[in-house]
Motif scaffolding. Structure first.
Motif, PDB file in Angstrom:
ATOM      1  N   LYS A 163       0.835  -1.214   0.000  1.00 43.57           N
ATOM      2  CA  LYS A 163       0.000   0.000   0.000  1.00 43.57           C
ATOM      3  C   LYS A 163       0.866   1.258   0.000  1.00 43.57           C
ATOM      4  O   LYS A 163       0.552   2.237  -0.667  1.00 43.57           O
ATOM      5  CB  LYS A 163      -0.873   0.039   1.265  1.00 43.57           C
ATOM      6  CG  LYS A 163      -2.101  -0.822   1.183  1.00 43.57           C
ATOM      7  CD  LYS A 163      -2.977  -0.603   2.413  1.00 43.57           C
ATOM      8  CE  LYS A 163      -4.009  -1.706   2.508  1.00 43.57           C
ATOM      9  NZ  LYS A 163      -4.508  -1.939   3.857  1.00 43.57           N
ATOM     10  N   THR A 164       1.963   1.207   0.763  1.00 44.95           N
ATOM     11  CA  THR A 164       2.817   2.393   0.859  1.00 44.95           C
ATOM     12  C   THR A 164       3.504   2.673  -0.467  1.00 44.95           C
ATOM     13  O   THR A 164       3.556   3.831  -0.908  1.00 44.95           O
ATOM     14  CB  THR A 164       3.857   2.206   1.992  1.00 44.95           C
ATOM     15  OG1 THR A 164       3.171   1.860   3.189  1.00 44.95           O
ATOM     16  CG2 THR A 164       4.666   3.468   2.214  1.00 44.95           C
ATOM     17  N   VAL A 165       4.007   1.621  -1.115  1.00 43.56           N
ATOM     18  CA  VAL A 165       4.650   1.823  -2.419  1.00 43.56           C
ATOM     19  C   VAL A 165       3.628   2.421  -3.388  1.00 43.56           C
ATOM     20  O   VAL A 165       3.912   3.405  -4.086  1.00 43.56           O
ATOM     21  CB  VAL A 165       5.211   0.499  -2.990  1.00 43.56           C
ATOM     22  CG1 VAL A 165       5.750   0.704  -4.403  1.00 43.56           C
ATOM     23  CG2 VAL A 165       6.306  -0.072  -2.085  1.00 43.56           C
ATOM     24  N   ALA A 166       2.421   1.865  -3.387  1.00 35.70           N
ATOM     25  CA  ALA A 166       1.386   2.342  -4.317  1.00 35.70           C
ATOM     26  C   ALA A 166       1.071   3.817  -4.055  1.00 35.70           C
ATOM     27  O   ALA A 166       0.981   4.619  -4.991  1.00 35.70           O
ATOM     28  CB  ALA A 166       0.130   1.492  -4.179  1.00 35.70           C
ATOM     29  N   LEU A 167       0.942   4.178  -2.777  1.00 34.55           N
ATOM     30  CA  LEU A 167       0.599   5.563  -2.441  1.00 34.55           C
ATOM     31  C   LEU A 167       1.732   6.520  -2.823  1.00 34.55           C
ATOM     32  O   LEU A 167       1.490   7.626  -3.327  1.00 34.55           O
ATOM     33  CB  LEU A 167       0.280   5.671  -0.949  1.00 34.55           C
ATOM     34  CG  LEU A 167      -0.482   6.920  -0.522  1.00 34.55           C
ATOM     35  CD1 LEU A 167      -1.866   6.967  -1.165  1.00 34.55           C
ATOM     36  CD2 LEU A 167      -0.631   6.964   1.005  1.00 34.55           C
ATOM     37  N   LEU A 168       2.978   6.074  -2.587  1.00 36.55           N
ATOM     38  CA  LEU A 168       4.130   6.919  -2.954  1.00 36.55           C
ATOM     39  C   LEU A 168       4.142   7.173  -4.457  1.00 36.55           C
ATOM     40  O   LEU A 168       4.363   8.296  -4.914  1.00 36.55           O
ATOM     41  CB  LEU A 168       5.443   6.236  -2.540  1.00 36.55           C
ATOM     42  CG  LEU A 168       5.816   6.302  -1.063  1.00 36.55           C
ATOM     43  CD1 LEU A 168       6.871   5.245  -0.727  1.00 36.55           C
ATOM     44  CD2 LEU A 168       6.348   7.694  -0.706  1.00 36.55           C
ATOM     45  N   ARG A 169       3.902   6.113  -5.228  1.00 33.49           N
ATOM     46  CA  ARG A 169       3.928   6.249  -6.692  1.00 33.49           C
ATOM     47  C   ARG A 169       2.750   7.076  -7.188  1.00 33.49           C
ATOM     48  O   ARG A 169       2.909   7.915  -8.076  1.00 33.49           O
ATOM     49  CB  ARG A 169       3.940   4.866  -7.361  1.00 33.49           C
ATOM     50  CG  ARG A 169       5.190   4.019  -7.064  1.00 33.49           C
ATOM     51  CD  ARG A 169       6.475   4.775  -7.281  1.00 33.49           C
ATOM     52  NE  ARG A 169       7.656   3.917  -7.144  1.00 33.49           N
ATOM     53  CZ  ARG A 169       8.866   4.339  -6.798  1.00 33.49           C
ATOM     54  NH1 ARG A 169       9.073   5.610  -6.532  1.00 33.49           N
ATOM     55  NH2 ARG A 169       9.886   3.502  -6.712  1.00 33.49           N
ATOM     56  N   GLU A 170       1.572   6.833  -6.571  1.00 39.11           N
ATOM     57  CA  GLU A 170       0.371   7.600  -6.922  1.00 39.11           C
ATOM     58  C   GLU A 170       0.615   9.086  -6.701  1.00 39.11           C
ATOM     59  O   GLU A 170       0.148   9.935  -7.448  1.00 39.11           O
ATOM     60  CB  GLU A 170      -0.737   7.167  -5.961  1.00 39.11           C
ATOM     61  CG  GLU A 170      -2.081   6.861  -6.584  1.00 39.11           C
ATOM     62  CD  GLU A 170      -2.975   6.342  -5.480  1.00 39.11           C
ATOM     63  OE1 GLU A 170      -2.969   5.114  -5.255  1.00 39.11           O
ATOM     64  OE2 GLU A 170      -3.648   7.158  -4.805  1.00 39.11           O
ATOM     65  N   ASP A 171       1.363   9.357  -5.660  1.00 39.75           N
ATOM     66  CA  ASP A 171       1.649  10.726  -5.270  1.00 39.75           C
ATOM     67  C   ASP A 171       2.710  11.360  -6.181  1.00 39.75           C
ATOM     68  O   ASP A 171       3.013  12.541  -6.072  1.00 39.75           O
ATOM     69  CB  ASP A 171       2.149  10.709  -3.816  1.00 39.75           C
ATOM     70  CG  ASP A 171       2.205  12.091  -3.232  1.00 39.75           C
ATOM     71  OD1 ASP A 171       1.121  12.673  -3.037  1.00 39.75           O
ATOM     72  OD2 ASP A 171       3.320  12.607  -2.995  1.00 39.75           O
TER      73      ASP A 171
END
Ligand code: B1M
Length: 215
Positions: A163-171
């Motif tokens: 989830k954290t990787v996804a959120l970082l990339r989304e951001d």
């Protein structure tokens, strides 16, 4: 009376298994004074003791309170090593934000990785444990690290790494992401889109150097 190196390392191992913070600290200090290799103290005594604790917990012969007391003794020994692990004479190598993922309270491995990164010349910003994805993203903005590192010790918290990787990339954050921790694998790191995986603290240093082209 203990005199061979093996006996003395066994005594440190036993101090952790006896939940004896004072003995762990004293014996590690004595070993350092003798000039014993730090990696031997770490791997053959302190980490070996935590592995034994994990095995006994897995077999149901030791429980969470004991695991916590052993962790405290291990940390007492590790704190003695901290100044040696973090001392550095190399040029600044970059900035690393590190933390244990959401709902995970294990921090011994993360702390060790952080110490060895500092020793390799990195500035380490430690977010602590139980770090929600949003807090990693906020830290990425605030500190603009070269590398963001995540640790997970539980199979149940590995999804929070994803989830954290996804959120970082989304951001839109495009820095490098390093992951590690006992249940984490290279395959999992690839699967969630992290840039690298390290199995242990020296591996994390080597990876951080490659990621920052510092070594
Ligand atoms: Co927990 N625990 N624990 N525990 N604990 C494990 C992880 C477990 C394997 C024990 C077992 O069943 N045999 C098991 C997980 C099973 C699983 O998910 N597959 C487990 C469990 C089940 C639990 C609880 C759920 C127990 C319960 O409540 N019923 C609970 C969860 C709490 C939570 O987090 N929400 C729990 C609690 C705890 C304590 C709080 C009591 C305590 C932690 C104290 C602390 O950290 N301050 C604890 C401990 C001590 C352990 C064991 C015994 C030891 C972990 C450790 O410190 N190892 C552990 C068994 C084990 O691992 N053998 C166990 C030493 C440390 C140096 O190694 O952390 O692996 P490690 O770090 C290494 C590498 O993994 C790597 O480098 C480090 C140095 O070489 N690495 C990275 C780590 N992070 C990295 C990041 C990187 C790169 C490399 O890049 C960023």
């Amino acid at each position: 009376m203990t005199d061979t190196l093996d006996d003395r390392l066994d005594a440190i191992f036993d101090a952790v298994l006896d939940y004896d913070d004072d003995a762990a600290e004293r014996l590690v200090r004595a070993e350092l004074a003798r000039g014993t290799d730090l990696q031997l103290i770490l791997n053959d005594a302190l980490i070996a003791a935590m592995d034994e604790v994990g095995d006994q917990f897995g077999q149901g012969t030791l429980f969470v309170p004991e695991m916590l007391m052993a962790a405290r003794a291990m940390k007492a020994g590790l704190e003695v090593l901290r100044p040696r692990l973090t001392e550095t004479d190399t040029a600044p190598a970059g900035t690393i934000v590190i933390g244990t993922v959401h709902r995970d309270l294990h921090d011994i491995g993360k702390n060790l990785v952080g110490m060895m990164l500092e020793g390799a010349g990195f500035t380490v910003i430690d977010l602590g444990v139980d770090v929600p994805p949003e807090a990693f993203v906020a830290a990425a903005h605030a500190h603009r690290p070269d590398v963001l590192g995540m640790s997970a010790l539980l199979t149940t918290t590995m999804p929070n790494m994803r989830k954290t990787v996804a959120l970082l990339r989304e951001d839109g954050w495009n820095g490098r992401i390093m992951v590690g921790g006992a249940p984490v694998t290279r395959e999992f790191a690839d699967e969630i889109g992290a840039d690298g995986f390290a199995a242990d603290a020296p591996g994390a240093v080597a990876l951080a150097r490659r990621m920052t082209r510092a070594g």
